[in-house]
Write an enzyme that holds these catalytic residues in place. Structure first.
Site, PDB file in Angstrom:
ATOM      1  N   SER A  92       0.800  -1.223   0.000  1.00  0.00           N
ATOM      2  CA  SER A  92       0.000   0.000   0.000  1.00  0.00           C
ATOM      3  C   SER A  92       0.831   1.272   0.000  1.00  0.00           C
ATOM      4  O   SER A  92       0.282   2.365  -0.156  1.00  0.00           O
ATOM      5  CB  SER A  92      -0.922   0.014   1.224  1.00  0.00           C
ATOM      6  OG  SER A  92      -0.171   0.084   2.413  1.00  0.00           O
ATOM      7  N   THR A 215      -2.595   3.368   2.539  1.00  0.00           N
ATOM      8  CA  THR A 215      -1.826   4.597   2.773  1.00  0.00           C
ATOM      9  C   THR A 215      -1.297   4.502   4.183  1.00  0.00           C
ATOM     10  O   THR A 215      -1.835   3.758   4.998  1.00  0.00           O
ATOM     11  CB  THR A 215      -2.767   5.819   2.681  1.00  0.00           C
ATOM     12  OG1 THR A 215      -3.341   5.883   1.379  1.00  0.00           O
ATOM     13  CG2 THR A 215      -2.065   7.135   2.966  1.00  0.00           C
ATOM     14  N   THR A 233       1.831   7.071   0.242  1.00  0.00           N
ATOM     15  CA  THR A 233       0.982   6.011  -0.321  1.00  0.00           C
ATOM     16  C   THR A 233       1.366   5.652  -1.749  1.00  0.00           C
ATOM     17  O   THR A 233       1.967   6.457  -2.455  1.00  0.00           O
ATOM     18  CB  THR A 233      -0.489   6.501  -0.334  1.00  0.00           C
ATOM     19  OG1 THR A 233      -1.354   5.421  -0.683  1.00  0.00           O
ATOM     20  CG2 THR A 233      -0.684   7.621  -1.339  1.00  0.00           C
ATOM     21  N   ARG A 243      -3.660   9.569 -11.932  1.00  0.00           N
ATOM     22  CA  ARG A 243      -4.603   9.922 -10.846  1.00  0.00           C
ATOM     23  C   ARG A 243      -3.828  10.257  -9.566  1.00  0.00           C
ATOM     24  O   ARG A 243      -2.929   9.542  -9.164  1.00  0.00           O
ATOM     25  CB  ARG A 243      -5.554   8.753 -10.598  1.00  0.00           C
ATOM     26  CG  ARG A 243      -6.547   8.988  -9.442  1.00  0.00           C
ATOM     27  CD  ARG A 243      -6.057   8.395  -8.147  1.00  0.00           C
ATOM     28  NE  ARG A 243      -7.089   8.397  -7.098  1.00  0.00           N
ATOM     29  CZ  ARG A 243      -6.850   8.086  -5.832  1.00  0.00           C
ATOM     30  NH1 ARG A 243      -5.639   7.757  -5.450  1.00  0.00           N
ATOM     31  NH2 ARG A 243      -7.817   8.103  -4.949  1.00  0.00           N
ATOM     32  N   THR A 266      -6.583   8.104   5.529  1.00  0.00           N
ATOM     33  CA  THR A 266      -6.437   7.028   4.558  1.00  0.00           C
ATOM     34  C   THR A 266      -7.838   6.728   4.042  1.00  0.00           C
ATOM     35  O   THR A 266      -8.824   7.160   4.619  1.00  0.00           O
ATOM     36  CB  THR A 266      -5.815   5.760   5.173  1.00  0.00           C
ATOM     37  OG1 THR A 266      -6.701   5.255   6.167  1.00  0.00           O
ATOM     38  CG2 THR A 266      -4.483   6.043   5.826  1.00  0.00           C
ATOM     39  N   GLY A 267      -7.894   5.971   2.962  1.00  0.00           N
ATOM     40  CA  GLY A 267      -9.211   5.669   2.398  1.00  0.00           C
ATOM     41  C   GLY A 267      -9.360   6.326   1.038  1.00  0.00           C
ATOM     42  O   GLY A 267      -8.373   6.700   0.400  1.00  0.00           O
TER      43      GLY A 267
HETATM   44  N1  GLY Z   1      -5.955   7.764   0.277  1.00  0.00           N
HETATM   45  C1  GLY Z   1      -5.139   7.277  -0.725  1.00  0.00           C
HETATM   46  C2  GLY Z   1      -5.668   7.463  -2.072  1.00  0.00           C
HETATM   47  O1  GLY Z   1      -6.849   7.654  -2.265  1.00  0.00           O
HETATM   48  O2  GLY Z   1      -4.901   7.442  -2.993  1.00  0.00           O
END
Ligand code: GLY
Length: 362
Positions: A92, A215, A233, A243, A266-267
């Site tokens: 991750s 992350t 991350t 992205r 995170t998320g």
């Molecule tokens: N929170 C990490 C991402 O959406 O890339």
């Protein structure tokens, strides 16, 4: 021998038990109404990470050595983040992170120094194992905050960072599986006439389906009361090339204010960017909310926004926060995994279980 292979007894590590409310009494140590508050003078220095595996624990051990010897929160969070970034087993963050849809690992990271109100970040950075350290150089050696893509890589090269292919065999296999299985309308996978037609025909690549927004956040307050944070991350797995998530966006994936505290997310980064969630959490703490309460406030804010549009959609965020007194908190959507952090202060290395809120449908 510890039961988790970390040199730490499991009972000691999970001081706050799963299923109890934030700061709930566990092993007879903390009264239920403390909301995650650490004992008095032992609150500071403090370092936390949203990572709860063995690498997260090792990161806290190594970073603590810096804080314990009077070092800065900034140095400590960089050390902690680097330990997690270079772990090839962690899919991750950093090296070994899951790649984008083209099979390329693109990393995002940010750092903020509460002492100087300075910040730096990199996004869509390829080939560098420690994006948090590149972000620190953006912060300290430029008058900018964010560098992206090839510009970020050129910048890292100029400082002598070594380039590596960040795709490990394990993350490549996960990507190849995803590419074969993602849909019927492309030509990846076994020939059509051999697909799952019974008998001993050729199937799709074997192995687990993996997908995450994984992350890590590392937040610290040092013995001088200075606060720093990092979010780093590999971002959303299988994302569209280019992205960028919330992690490198100051105020979204990370925010630090020396007068108040620090927060990280995170998320699903798209939710966190739109809600400026880390800034929101720090502002809630400035208004008197504890880190635990402020993390819960951010979840509520995001859920309410989506509920007004689509009742079925529940976002996936996990928030962590600390304040300048060494209190900490964590909140997460129910059904998305544990609301847990690893922290290190003068009392030792411990885990803290925050709260899970709302129900993920399905
Ligand atoms: N929170 C990490 C991402 O959406 O890339």
């Amino acid at each position: 021998m510890s039961s988790n292979g970390s040199g730490l007894d499991r009972r000691e590590f999970f001081r706050h038990s799963v299923g109890m409310g934030a700061g709930a009494l566990a092993l007879g140590r903390l009264p239920a109404d403390l909301g995650g508050r650490v004992r008095g003078a032992h609150g500071v220095p403090l370092i936390i990470t949203s990572h709860t595996n063995e690498t997260g624990q090792n990161a806290m051990r190594e970073a603590w050595e810096i804080l314990d010897s009077g070092g800065s929160a900034l140095d400590a969070v960089e050390k902690g983040a680097n330990v997690i970034e270079v772990d090839p087993e962690d899919s991750s963050v950093g090296y070994g992170g899951l790649p984008n849809e083209d099979g390329v690992v693109q990393l995002d990271a940010s750092i903020m120094d509460g002492r100087t109100y300075n910040a730096g970040s990199v996004a869509s950075l390829e080939n560098i194992k420690t994006p948090a350290s590149v972000a620190r150089l953006v912060m300290e050696r430029t008058d900018h905050v964010m560098l992206v893509g090839k510009g970020a890589l050129d910048f890292a090269r100029s400082f002598g960072f070594e380039e590596n292919n960040l795709l490990t065999a394990k993350s490549r296999e996960a990507w190849l599986r995803w590419r074969e299985r993602r849909g019927e309308s492309d030509d990846w996978g076994p020939p059509d006439h051999l697909r799952d037609r019974g008998g001993n025909q050729t199937g799709f690549l074997d192995g687990p389906d993996e997908f995450h927004y994984g992350t890590t956040n590392v937040l610290a307050v040092d013995e001088n009361g200075d606060i720093a944070g990092i979010t780093t991350t590999s971002g959303l797995s299988w994302k569209i090339n280019g992205r960028i998530g919330d992690s490198p966006v100051i105020g979204a994936g990370l925010y630090v204010d020396n007068e108040v505290g620090a927060a990280g997310a995170t998320g699903r980064g798209e939710d966190v960017i739109k809600s400026c969630a880390s800034y929101y959490i720090v502002m809630r703490m400035r208004d008197g909310r504890s880190p635990q309460q402020a993390c819960e406030d951010a979840l509520e804010m995001i859920v309410n926004k989506y509920r007004a549009i689509s009742n079925d959609f529940i976002p996936s965020e996990k928030f962590v926060a600390i304040n300048k007194d060494g209190e900490y908190g964590c909140a997460r959507m129910r059904g998305r995994g544990a609301a847990r952090i690893t922290f290190r202060n003068e009392d030792g290395l411990e885990a803290y279980e925050g709260t899970q809120r709302y129900q993920v449908s399905g």
